[in-house]
Write an enzyme that holds these catalytic residues in place. Structure first.
Site, PDB file in Angstrom:
ATOM      1  N   GLY A  13       5.133  11.261  -5.180  1.00 12.95           N
ATOM      2  CA  GLY A  13       4.229  10.938  -6.283  1.00 12.95           C
ATOM      3  C   GLY A  13       4.912  10.016  -7.281  1.00 12.95           C
ATOM      4  N   ASN A  35       2.514  16.110   0.811  1.00 18.44           N
ATOM      5  CA  ASN A  35       1.424  15.957   1.793  1.00 18.44           C
ATOM      6  C   ASN A  35       0.578  14.709   1.513  1.00 18.44           C
ATOM      7  OD1 ASN A  35       0.036  16.711  -0.466  1.00 18.44           O
ATOM      8  ND2 ASN A  35      -1.115  18.381   0.485  1.00 18.44           N
ATOM      9  N   GLY A  39      -0.090  11.220  -3.625  1.00 18.47           N
ATOM     10  CA  GLY A  39       1.095  10.351  -3.577  1.00 18.47           C
ATOM     11  C   GLY A  39       0.941   9.296  -2.494  1.00 18.47           C
ATOM     12  N   ASP A  59       2.258  20.571   3.315  1.00 16.87           N
ATOM     13  CA  ASP A  59       1.482  21.104   2.190  1.00 16.87           C
ATOM     14  C   ASP A  59       2.227  22.331   1.653  1.00 16.87           C
ATOM     15  OD1 ASP A  59      -0.254  22.414   0.509  1.00 16.87           O
ATOM     16  OD2 ASP A  59      -1.975  22.313   1.874  1.00 16.87           O
ATOM     17  N   GLY A 105       9.937  31.131  -3.561  1.00 13.25           N
ATOM     18  CA  GLY A 105      10.480  31.896  -2.433  1.00 13.25           C
ATOM     19  C   GLY A 105      11.610  31.133  -1.753  1.00 13.25           C
ATOM     20  N   LYS A 108      14.620  31.376  -3.997  1.00 11.63           N
ATOM     21  CA  LYS A 108      15.189  32.739  -3.962  1.00 11.63           C
ATOM     22  C   LYS A 108      15.983  32.959  -2.675  1.00 11.63           C
ATOM     23  CE  LYS A 108      13.600  37.544  -3.965  1.00 11.63           C
ATOM     24  NZ  LYS A 108      13.061  37.895  -2.649  1.00 11.63           N
ATOM     25  N   TYR A 148      -6.485  22.961 -13.607  1.00 12.73           N
ATOM     26  CA  TYR A 148      -5.118  22.432 -13.766  1.00 12.73           C
ATOM     27  C   TYR A 148      -4.358  23.256 -14.803  1.00 12.73           C
ATOM     28  CZ  TYR A 148      -1.527  18.842 -14.787  1.00 12.73           C
ATOM     29  OH  TYR A 148      -0.346  18.151 -14.974  1.00 12.73           O
ATOM     30  N   TYR A 162       9.967  35.615 -11.639  1.00 17.59           N
ATOM     31  CA  TYR A 162      11.091  35.480 -10.688  1.00 17.59           C
ATOM     32  C   TYR A 162      12.430  35.468 -11.435  1.00 17.59           C
ATOM     33  CZ  TYR A 162       8.977  35.022  -6.092  1.00 17.59           C
ATOM     34  OH  TYR A 162       8.361  35.292  -4.899  1.00 17.59           O
TER      35      TYR A 162
END
Ligand code: NAD
Ligand code: UDP
Length: 314
Positions: A13, A35, A39, A59, A105, A108, A148, A162
């Protein structure tokens, strides 16, 4: 010592591609996950072929696995132009929620540092001016922009969870209107719209009465702020933007003057929930990161106008 490896979601992007270049220049290996929904391969064509740069077409609203080691995850994937996210409401909600979860994830799993690209839109149509990070905002969750704004607010909450629960080393940057080369000519945001209209002799479309305000930050200043935040230890949100505020009508005059255009101004309806004012309070960025913008509007716009002029010629 191995080179640091940074994963940039949304790396093809506008902002992401500049960030990839900066990280490579700082000696990082870069994995760009994109994806291409808003962009473009053209944004990263100068990086493809660099053996330290890897493009992963994916994605990020679906789980993402890369390795063997990852040091930083910078989550920049999301439609960002109001026109884009109004056309892609569900994809926008998914990348802000599922995409944030998946990229967290990934961080982490590798014990990596994580940086979220959040936005001044978390302040909605602000009732506090200028906006400090301590302001909680005025967002309409069920309006068209809610897809958004609420996705980014959810993303911030997820990042903090997190951080608190898993001890993840996290950063949140709240980005205010940023512009520069590699914005899409037709992404519908005010900077490409006015420049394209001025260069092609068409009327500049000012929405509403043009008295709403914005403050425009040049891409190089933004990237410098993101780089400093990434390398700091600050886990609370930090605004990065240029405090030089003006009305949209004044901005139209600036574009007419810099392009030497005789285009007229055409008033069109104001989009629903369009924020009436916006100006970042950058006190925290200055105190914590020693950051402030360096590129003045005229200089930044001249580079941007040349970029769009070239696109219109080809
Ligand atoms: P952009 O549309 O140019 O870039 C977004 C990139 O994310 C695109 O390459 C797009 O293809 C990619 N993307 C979107 N959904 C994806 C998905 N599900 N999986 C993989 N890739 C996906 O927008 P931008 O202006 O460069 O914005 C980048 C980030 O900065 C966004 O998160 C945006 O919310 C944030 N931001 C930008 C501004 C600004 O003024 N430009 C202001 C505030 C926040
Ligand atoms: N705007 C405008 N004419 C345009 C595009 C945008 O007057 O052709 C206005 C828009 O209503 C908003 C401001 O310019 O008040 C900035 O819009 P942009 O889409 O760039 O981003 P936003 O700050 O709203 O996220």
């Amino acid at each position: 010592m191995t080179e640091p490896l940074s994963v940039v979601t949304g790396g093809a992007g506008f902002i992401g591609s500049h960030l990839c270049s900066r990280l490579l220049a700082e000696g990082h290996l870069v994995y760009c996950v994109d994806n291409f929904i808003t962009g473009s391969p053209a944004n990263i064509e100068h990086l493809v072929g660099n053996e330290r740069f890897t493009l992963i077409e994916h994605d990020v609203s679906k789980p993402v696995y890369v390795g063997p080691h990852v040091d930083n995850v910078l989550h920049f994937a999301s439609p960002a132009s109001p026109v884009d996210y109004l056309e892609l409401p569900i994809q926008t909600l998914k990348v802000g929620s599922l995409g944030t979860h998946n990229s967290l994830g990934l961080a982490k799993h590798h014990g990596a540092r994580y940086l979220l690209a959040s936005t001044s839109e978390v302040y909605g149509d602000p009732l506090v001016h200028p906006q400090p990070e301590s302001y909680w905002g005025n967002v309409n969750p069920v309006g068209p922009r809610g897809v958004y704004d609420e996705a980014k607010r959810f993303a911030e909450a997820m990042v903090m969870a997190y951080h608190r629960i898993h001890g993840l080393d996290t950063r949140i940057v709240r980005i205010f209107n940023t512009y520069g080369p590699r914005m899409r000519l037709r992404d519908g945001r005010v900077v490409p719209n006015f420049i394209r209209q001025a260069l092609s002799g068409r009327a500049l479309t000012v929405y509403g009465d043009g008295q709403q305000t914005r403050s425009f930050c040049y891409i190089d200043d933004l990237v410098e702020g993101v780089w400093r935040l990434l390398n700091s230890s600050e886990t609370d949100p930090v605004n990065i933007g240029n405090p030089h505020e003006m009305t949209v009508l004044q901005f139209a005059e600036v574009i007419r003057s810099l392009t030497g255009s005789a285009s007229e101004i055409k008033f069109q309806p104001l989009p629903v929930d369009d924020p009436k004012t916006r100006q970042p309070d950058i006190g925290r960025a200055t105190d914590l990161l020693g950051w402030k913008p360096r590129v003045d509007l005229e200089t930044g716009l001249e580079t941007t106008i040349s970029y769009f002029a070239q696109l219109l010629d080809t």
